[in-house]
Design an enzyme around this catalytic site. Structure first.
Site, PDB file in Angstrom:
ATOM      1  N   ARG A 137      31.980 -30.861 -14.127  1.00 13.69           N
ATOM      2  CA  ARG A 137      32.189 -31.034 -15.097  1.00 13.69           C
ATOM      3  C   ARG A 137      33.418 -31.792 -15.706  1.00 13.69           C
ATOM      4  O   ARG A 137      32.262 -32.408 -16.795  1.00 13.69           O
ATOM      5  CB  ARG A 137      33.128 -29.289 -15.842  1.00 13.69           C
ATOM      6  CG  ARG A 137      33.740 -29.668 -17.203  1.00 13.69           C
ATOM      7  CD  ARG A 137      33.702 -28.151 -18.304  1.00 13.69           C
ATOM      8  NE  ARG A 137      34.802 -27.067 -16.992  1.00 13.69           N
ATOM      9  CZ  ARG A 137      35.886 -27.155 -16.636  1.00 13.69           C
ATOM     10  NH1 ARG A 137      36.803 -28.334 -16.967  1.00 13.69           N
ATOM     11  NH2 ARG A 137      36.533 -26.435 -16.224  1.00 13.69           N
ATOM     12  N   TYR A 169      21.230 -37.629 -40.288  1.00  5.32           N
ATOM     13  CA  TYR A 169      20.670 -37.155 -40.285  1.00  5.32           C
ATOM     14  C   TYR A 169      21.560 -35.354 -40.054  1.00  5.32           C
ATOM     15  O   TYR A 169      22.481 -35.762 -40.393  1.00  5.32           O
ATOM     16  CB  TYR A 169      21.146 -36.981 -38.089  1.00  5.32           C
ATOM     17  CG  TYR A 169      20.745 -35.898 -37.616  1.00  5.32           C
ATOM     18  CD1 TYR A 169      18.546 -35.733 -37.105  1.00  5.32           C
ATOM     19  CD2 TYR A 169      21.498 -34.810 -37.194  1.00  5.32           C
ATOM     20  CE1 TYR A 169      18.984 -34.382 -36.548  1.00  5.32           C
ATOM     21  CE2 TYR A 169      20.848 -33.845 -36.579  1.00  5.32           C
ATOM     22  CZ  TYR A 169      19.640 -33.661 -36.119  1.00  5.32           C
ATOM     23  OH  TYR A 169      19.350 -32.893 -35.402  1.00  5.32           O
ATOM     24  N   LYS A 198      16.073 -38.097 -28.074  1.00  2.00           N
ATOM     25  CA  LYS A 198      14.570 -39.334 -28.343  1.00  2.00           C
ATOM     26  C   LYS A 198      13.772 -39.894 -27.897  1.00  2.00           C
ATOM     27  O   LYS A 198      13.386 -39.666 -26.871  1.00  2.00           O
ATOM     28  CB  LYS A 198      14.990 -39.430 -29.877  1.00  2.00           C
ATOM     29  CG  LYS A 198      15.939 -38.098 -30.305  1.00  2.00           C
ATOM     30  CD  LYS A 198      14.940 -36.776 -30.900  1.00  2.00           C
ATOM     31  CE  LYS A 198      15.600 -35.821 -31.593  1.00  2.00           C
ATOM     32  NZ  LYS A 198      16.808 -35.870 -32.367  1.00  2.00           N
TER      33      LYS A 198
HETATM   34  C1  LIG Z   1      17.848 -35.818 -33.540  1.00  2.00           C
HETATM   35  C2  LIG Z   1      18.818 -36.325 -34.203  1.00  2.00           C
HETATM   36  C3  LIG Z   1      20.196 -36.115 -33.498  1.00  2.00           C
HETATM   37  C4  LIG Z   1      21.189 -35.006 -32.665  1.00  2.00           C
HETATM   38  O1  LIG Z   1      20.019 -35.589 -31.338  1.00  2.00           O
HETATM   39  P1  LIG Z   1      20.514 -33.637 -30.978  1.00  2.00           P
HETATM   40  O2  LIG Z   1      19.788 -33.878 -28.876  1.00  2.00           O
HETATM   41  O3  LIG Z   1      19.138 -32.790 -32.236  1.00  2.00           O
HETATM   42  O4  LIG Z   1      21.453 -32.433 -30.290  1.00  2.00           O
HETATM   43  C5  LIG Z   1      21.261 -36.681 -34.497  1.00  2.00           C
HETATM   44  N1  LIG Z   1      21.232 -38.138 -34.491  1.00  2.00           N
HETATM   45  C6  LIG Z   1      19.186 -38.655 -34.954  1.00  2.00           C
HETATM   46  C7  LIG Z   1      19.443 -39.699 -36.137  1.00  2.00           C
HETATM   47  C8  LIG Z   1      18.194 -37.748 -34.707  1.00  2.00           C
HETATM   48  O5  LIG Z   1      17.788 -38.182 -34.580  1.00  2.00           O
END
Ligand SMILES: *Cc1c(COP(=O)(O)O)cnc(C)c1O
Length: 372
Positions: free
Chosen positions: A47, A99, A196
């Site tokens: 962890r 976001y 992403k």
């Molecule tokens: C997807 C996204 C997030 C959140 O991330 P997760 O991995 O879905 O928790 C935060 N900021 C932006 C700009 C995003 O595109």
């Protein structure tokens, strides 16, 4: 070193014992002590730390030009842990166009815990200035923003934050370090949803924070990461590290296609407006030129009409998958209000496009047949 070389070197550690060129995935949750009761490599329990995550964290710090990186189980877990390092009574200044999960965390989780926050248009520097209070600890930017692709002047906003005694955090998920390195513009922390572009194949959930200084705040976030354990599995860390190797080529190729798509859509008779940093009509061209190496692979388009016209258009597409999320190799399109819900301020005719690695001519013909 150029970015591509750095990305390869940062994720490449041939194993000194086996010679394996591709790093192993260390699944062990616990680490043995020697006869003297010492931990030979300083790992104790998975962890707080493990070798596969540590390799990713070092790579993330290198890519963003920071001194420390921390990996999390999602972008939201990274954001959550950063806000957990604040105290009741602290104030957060957040960009109005962020976001949607970021203000949702502040409203649903941290507001009841005593954090206050204000949302402001970060392009309006006077408004930023007058929204900074003596208890403001964090200025949270996101640029280009989601879903309107507005641009925040990172150098100026971080200076305003510092003058007010706050740190400046930038959600760099959309630009990626290929196109923008916020720490070079005096931001203190970079946040990523590695779900992403960094992982890049829509098959892993992850988040990251990279710090400019290894100070008390950084130590506190690291402590919270280990204590609360919103950490990625070794396999997820390995997948993100693998994704980073091709980040540069993917993002540049996807950006070239996005530019072609934006130019095709801009001026199409069925289109009302295109939001894309690569168009000469974008209001923040000077700042884009100053802080970005390219316009990126995300764009939003408002079609003529309302939600019905927008949904009818995407219903006819064959090469764009109708799905949320972004940054993968496949092109995605989504009707943003359907995701953000009824309280959203996003225009009802707005569609957000994440451009993938398909050939631009095929993508443009698909858009052309669906728009008529
Ligand atoms: C997807 C996204 C997030 C959140 O991330 P997760 O991995 O879905 O928790 C935060 N900021 C932006 C700009 C995003 O595109």
């Amino acid at each position: 070193m150029h970015f591509d070389t750095l990305a390869l070197r940062a994720t490449h550690q041939p194993d000194p014992i086996t010679g394996a060129v591709v790093p192993a995935i260390h699944l062990s949750t616990t680490f043995a002590r020697n006869e003297a009761n010492e931990l030979p490599a300083n790992y104790m329990y998975a962890r707080p730390n493990n070798p596969t995550r540590e390799a990713l964290e070092k790579a993330l710090a290198l890519l963003e030009g920071g001194v420390a990186g921390l990996a999390f189980s999602s972008g939201q877990a990274a954001t959550m842990t950063l806000f957990q390092a604040l105290r009741p009574g602290d104030h957060v200044l957040l960009s109005a166009d962020a976001y949607h999960g970021t203000p949702a965390l502040l409203e649903q989780v941290f507001h009841p815990w005593g954090l206050t926050y204000t949302r402001v248009n970060m392009s309006d520097l006077d408004a930023v200035q007058s929204s900074l209070h003596e208890n403001t600890r964090v200025v949270w930017c996101e640029t280009p923003s989601n879903p309107m692709l507005t641009i925040t002047d990172l150098l100026t906003v971080s200076q305003l934050a510092h003058e007010a005694g706050a740190i400046c955090v930038c959600d760099n998920t959309w630009a990626t370090p290929v196109l923008q390195r916020p720490l070079d513009f005096n931001c203190d922390v970079v946040m990523h949803s590695t779900t992403k572009y960094l992982s890049g194949h829509s098959d892993v959930l992850g988040g990251a924070l990279v710090f400019r200084h290894d100070n008390e705040f950084t130590q506190r976030v690291r402590l919270l990461q280990g204590l609360s354990g919103a950490v990625p599995s070794p396999f997820d860390c390995w997948l993100v590290s693998r994704g980073i190797k091709t980040l540069g080529v993917r993002v540049r190729a996807q950006s070239v296609t996005a530019q072609a798509i934006a130019e095709f859509l801009d001026g199409h008779p069925a289109v009302e407006k295109v939001h894309y940093p690569g168009l000469s009509s974008h209001p923040d061209r000077a700042i884009i030129h100053q802080q970005m190496n390219g316009p990126g692979a995300m764009l939003s388009v408002q079609v003529k009409g309302g939600a019905d016209e927008a949904i009818r258009f995407i219903g006819k597409l064959n090469l764009f998958t109708r799905a949320t999320s972004l940054g993968g190799v496949e092109s995605l399109i989504e009707h943003r209000v359907s995701v953000e819900g009824a309280n959203s301020s996003t225009p009802s005719n707005l569609l957000r496009i994440s451009v993938g690695l398909e050939h631009s001519e095929d993508l443009i013909s698909d858009l052309a047949q669906a728009l008529v």
